[in-house]
Design a protein around this motif. Structure first.
Motif, PDB file in Angstrom:
ATOM      1  N   PRO A 135      -8.210   2.825  11.391  1.00 46.58           N
ATOM      2  CA  PRO A 135      -7.483   3.996  11.883  1.00 46.58           C
ATOM      3  C   PRO A 135      -5.963   3.843  11.927  1.00 46.58           C
ATOM      4  O   PRO A 135      -5.237   4.775  11.583  1.00 46.58           O
ATOM      5  N   VAL A 136      -5.469   2.681  12.311  1.00 50.81           N
ATOM      6  CA  VAL A 136      -4.019   2.485  12.405  1.00 50.81           C
ATOM      7  C   VAL A 136      -3.387   2.522  11.012  1.00 50.81           C
ATOM      8  O   VAL A 136      -2.407   3.230  10.770  1.00 50.81           O
ATOM      9  N   LEU A 137      -3.952   1.763  10.069  1.00 49.03           N
ATOM     10  CA  LEU A 137      -3.400   1.727   8.712  1.00 49.03           C
ATOM     11  C   LEU A 137      -3.556   3.078   8.011  1.00 49.03           C
ATOM     12  O   LEU A 137      -2.671   3.495   7.269  1.00 49.03           O
ATOM     13  N   ASP A 138      -4.666   3.756   8.273  1.00 53.13           N
ATOM     14  CA  ASP A 138      -4.862   5.079   7.678  1.00 53.13           C
ATOM     15  C   ASP A 138      -3.817   6.065   8.201  1.00 53.13           C
ATOM     16  O   ASP A 138      -3.275   6.872   7.444  1.00 53.13           O
ATOM     17  N   ARG A 139      -3.511   5.984   9.469  1.00 52.74           N
ATOM     18  CA  ARG A 139      -2.489   6.869  10.057  1.00 52.74           C
ATOM     19  C   ARG A 139      -1.110   6.557   9.480  1.00 52.74           C
ATOM     20  O   ARG A 139      -0.329   7.464   9.195  1.00 52.74           O
ATOM     21  N   LEU A 140      -0.800   5.268   9.289  1.00 53.72           N
ATOM     22  CA  LEU A 140       0.472   4.894   8.669  1.00 53.72           C
ATOM     23  C   LEU A 140       0.575   5.446   7.252  1.00 53.72           C
ATOM     24  O   LEU A 140       1.650   5.876   6.819  1.00 53.72           O
ATOM     25  N   LEU A 141      -0.534   5.442   6.523  1.00 54.26           N
ATOM     26  CA  LEU A 141      -0.538   6.013   5.177  1.00 54.26           C
ATOM     27  C   LEU A 141      -0.293   7.516   5.227  1.00 54.26           C
ATOM     28  O   LEU A 141       0.479   8.053   4.430  1.00 54.26           O
ATOM     29  N   ASP A 142      -0.938   8.195   6.163  1.00 53.26           N
ATOM     30  CA  ASP A 142      -0.700   9.634   6.357  1.00 53.26           C
ATOM     31  C   ASP A 142       0.778   9.917   6.625  1.00 53.26           C
ATOM     32  O   ASP A 142       1.359  10.839   6.048  1.00 53.26           O
ATOM     33  N   TYR A 195       0.839  -1.197   0.000  1.00 45.33           N
ATOM     34  CA  TYR A 195       0.000   0.000   0.000  1.00 45.33           C
ATOM     35  C   TYR A 195       0.880   1.255   0.000  1.00 45.33           C
ATOM     36  O   TYR A 195       0.620   2.214  -0.713  1.00 45.33           O
ATOM     37  N   LEU A 196       1.952   1.230   0.784  1.00 41.57           N
ATOM     38  CA  LEU A 196       2.849   2.377   0.852  1.00 41.57           C
ATOM     39  C   LEU A 196       3.681   2.495  -0.429  1.00 41.57           C
ATOM     40  O   LEU A 196       3.927   3.596  -0.919  1.00 41.57           O
ATOM     41  N   LEU A 197       4.084   1.364  -0.978  1.00 41.62           N
ATOM     42  CA  LEU A 197       4.794   1.368  -2.254  1.00 41.62           C
ATOM     43  C   LEU A 197       3.895   1.946  -3.343  1.00 41.62           C
ATOM     44  O   LEU A 197       4.337   2.723  -4.194  1.00 41.62           O
ATOM     45  N   SER A 198       2.623   1.611  -3.304  1.00 39.15           N
ATOM     46  CA  SER A 198       1.663   2.124  -4.279  1.00 39.15           C
ATOM     47  C   SER A 198       1.554   3.641  -4.205  1.00 39.15           C
ATOM     48  O   SER A 198       1.471   4.309  -5.241  1.00 39.15           O
ATOM     49  N   VAL A 201      -7.198  10.308  -3.432  1.00 41.03           N
ATOM     50  CA  VAL A 201      -8.254   9.893  -2.524  1.00 41.03           C
ATOM     51  C   VAL A 201      -8.089   8.396  -2.297  1.00 41.03           C
ATOM     52  O   VAL A 201      -8.232   7.599  -3.219  1.00 41.03           O
ATOM     53  N   ALA A 202      -7.755   8.044  -1.081  1.00 38.91           N
ATOM     54  CA  ALA A 202      -7.567   6.641  -0.709  1.00 38.91           C
ATOM     55  C   ALA A 202      -8.769   6.177   0.088  1.00 38.91           C
ATOM     56  O   ALA A 202      -9.346   6.937   0.870  1.00 38.91           O
ATOM     57  N   LEU A 214      -6.350  12.485   0.736  1.00 37.14           N
ATOM     58  CA  LEU A 214      -7.623  12.410   1.444  1.00 37.14           C
ATOM     59  C   LEU A 214      -7.948  10.938   1.653  1.00 37.14           C
ATOM     60  O   LEU A 214      -7.862  10.141   0.714  1.00 37.14           O
ATOM     61  N   ILE A 215      -8.298  10.589   2.866  1.00 40.03           N
ATOM     62  CA  ILE A 215      -8.693   9.210   3.161  1.00 40.03           C
ATOM     63  C   ILE A 215     -10.188   9.236   3.472  1.00 40.03           C
ATOM     64  O   ILE A 215     -10.623   9.914   4.393  1.00 40.03           O
ATOM     65  N   ARG A 216     -10.951   8.522   2.651  1.00 39.16           N
ATOM     66  CA  ARG A 216     -12.400   8.580   2.751  1.00 39.16           C
ATOM     67  C   ARG A 216     -12.988   7.183   2.927  1.00 39.16           C
ATOM     68  O   ARG A 216     -12.531   6.214   2.331  1.00 39.16           O
TER      69      ARG A 216
END
Length: 167
Positions: free
Chosen positions: A74-81, A44-47, A68-69, A108-110
């Motif tokens: 919450p944990v994975l969304d924060r890691l993406l941020d 996901y992070l590589l993407s 827009v992801a 943006l995470i929706r």
């Protein structure tokens, strides 16, 4: 079956007649893990890295990029941020932070429940690409999406569609 066929025809017509360009990536997770082992980046992070790089080149190195992801948890969304902020600060293998700043990216995470048209379209784009990547027979939706893929130097391979790991 009749209702499903009519729905597919309507969706295909919408997808074919709407003006958009596809920048897509696919990661063969099993091969990625096999090749890189414990050093494998989170797909996901590589993407995210790939999206920013491809968008930078496709946008002519200027403009405003909004990613827009779809929310996961919450944990994975924060890691993406955090990964997004790190990319803006540190850059990538291909882009320096200054380059990334030129496209002014926003993440943006929706939640899927928000029923955002762009996320719904992304779902319609992903399925035919996934079938193509794993070698399943193509359908009309793949023909439509293949025409919408971003092209560079006459091809979408590696430009509009990046498939990793490369063979």
């Amino acid at each position: 079956k009749e209702f499903r066929d009519k729905a597919h025809m309507a969706i295909n017509h919408f997808m074919a007649s709407t003006d958009y360009t596809v920048l897509a990536y696919a990661i063969r997770k099993d091969r990625h893990l096999e090749r890189y082992g414990l050093d494998a980046l989170d797909p996901y992070l590589l993407s995210l890295r790939i999206v920013i790089e491809r968008a930078y080149f496709a946008m002519g190195r200027q403009g405003k990029l909004t990613i827009v992801a779809e929310a996961r948890n919450p944990v994975l969304d924060r890691l993406l941020d955090i990964a997004f902020l790190e990319l803006k600060i540190s850059g990538t293998e291909l882009l320096k932070p200054h380059d990334i700043a030129q496209i002014n990216p926003e993440l943006l995470i929706r939640d899927k429940k928000a029923n955002i048209v762009g996320l719904q379209m992304a779902d319609l784009i992903v399925s035919p690409i996934g079938r193509y990547v794993i070698g399943k027979p193509s359908k009309e939706d793949w023909v439509i999406i293949a025409e919408k893929l971003y092209h560079h130097k006459g091809t979408w391979n590696g430009a509009g569609l990046v498939i990793l790991p490369k063979d």
